[in-house]
Design an enzyme around this catalytic site. Structure first.
Site, short mmCIF file in Angstrom:
data_model
loop_
_atom_site.label_atom_id
_atom_site.label_comp_id
_atom_site.label_asym_id
_atom_site.label_seq_id
_atom_site.Cartn_x
_atom_site.Cartn_y
_atom_site.Cartn_z
N ARG A 84 -105.36 63.06 -33.46
CA ARG A 84 -103.85 62.60 -34.15
C ARG A 84 -103.26 64.01 -34.48
O ARG A 84 -103.71 64.76 -35.14
CB ARG A 84 -104.37 62.04 -35.38
CG ARG A 84 -103.22 61.51 -36.30
CD ARG A 84 -103.91 60.72 -37.69
NE ARG A 84 -102.55 60.19 -38.29
CZ ARG A 84 -101.93 60.92 -39.14
NH1 ARG A 84 -102.14 62.17 -39.48
NH2 ARG A 84 -100.87 60.18 -39.69
N LYS B 43 -102.12 71.70 -40.23
CA LYS B 43 -102.77 71.85 -41.58
C LYS B 43 -102.76 73.06 -42.14
O LYS B 43 -102.71 74.08 -41.31
CB LYS B 43 -104.01 71.01 -41.36
CG LYS B 43 -104.42 69.74 -41.10
CD LYS B 43 -103.86 68.57 -42.36
CE LYS B 43 -104.03 67.15 -41.93
NZ LYS B 43 -105.19 66.71 -41.97
#
Length: 278
Positions: A252, A217
């Site tokens: 995830r 991210k």
């Protein structure tokens, strides 16, 4: 299913899309997708998460029919050619896509809208008895990073997740079939993401299984001064280890091997700590 998790589970990301933020276009072809699944299986993945729509900031929605065309052949190929017992989750906000994926062999629904985009997805989960992951997001992928704001991000995220949980329970989903995800990077500023990671114990305290998705991210790139998402493997593994210590049970990730190692080592340390304290 979610209430019987012992050691941490690694969910491997398989984006069969042309425009996902980190790996868009890499696995659009069926052969490439299957090769990636084979790699993840060899690296110890527990769940394959397949999505046919990018949810990166600024992305446009994709029609259900197109998502189905992207994901169903991959799910069918996994079931026919590879490990028939591997858990497969369908990453979608649309009930029509989720139903097609479940019919093709998926086992779990992973809804980044937390059931708000298409409430029929909650009814589907209830009727089929499959587990569903409810994620927090603010706005839609197209607009979610347009000046997001929270009075208290941890409290606000928990409040919204509770609304999704209550809607799922009302639709008939069993409590043990619900997992929650704070939605790192989905309508959050850098500090919001850090605050959520610093208070993962508050999500764990709800009693629901928690899924964490920090993989590659952008907020970690700003911390590490890295612009290429693929250079954030180590940063992601750090958050996985921290998550395990906080009680998070599912992760995830794009990079299975590194996060499998991080989760397993952190879990061994956590187990040792619990044994020593007894």
């Amino acid at each position: 299913m979610f209430r019987n998790i012992n050691n941490p589970l690694i969910m491997g990301i398989l984006n069969v899309t042309p425009d996902s933020f980190s790996d868009g276009g890499k696995y659009s072809a069926l052969d490439a997708a299957i090769q990636q699944v084979e790699l993840m299986l060899s690296e110890g993945v527990d769940i394959i998460d397949i999505g046919g729509e990018s949810t990166r900031p600024g992305s446009d929605s994709v029609a259900a029919s197109e998502q189905i065309e992207r994901v169903v052949p991959v799910i069918e190929a996994i079931r026919q050619q590879l490990e028939s017992n591997i858990l497969i989750s369908i990453d979608t906000t649309l009930s029509a896509v989720a139903k097609a994926a479940l019919d093709a062999g998926a086992n779990i629904i992973n809804d980044v809208s937390g059931g708000r985009a298409d409430p029929a997805i909650l009814t589907l989960a209830a009727e089929t008895g499959v587990p569903i992951i409810l994620m927090h997001s603010q706005g839609t992928p197209k607009t979610m990073q347009d000046n997001p704001h929270y009075d208290n991000v941890v409290r606000n995220v928990l409040d919204t997740l509770n609304q999704s949980i209550n809607a799922a329970l009302k639709a008939g989903v069993k409590k043990e079939a619900i997992a929650i995800d704070p939605g790192i990077g989905f309508g959050k500023r850098k500090q919001d993401n850090l605050d959520l990671l610093a208070h993962l114990d508050a999500l764990v305290a709800t009693g629901f299984t928690v899924l964490l998705g920090t993989s590659r991210k952008r907020f970690m790139g700003t911390i590490c001064d890295v612009s290429d998402p693929s250079d954030l493997v180590t940063a992601t593994a750090v958050t996985t280890a921290l998550g395990v210590m906080a009680g998070v049970q599912m992760f995830r990730v794009h990079d299975v091997k590194e996060n499998r190692q991080a989760a397993d080592v952190a879990w061994a340390i956590k187990q040792s700590r619990s044994q020593l304290s007894t």
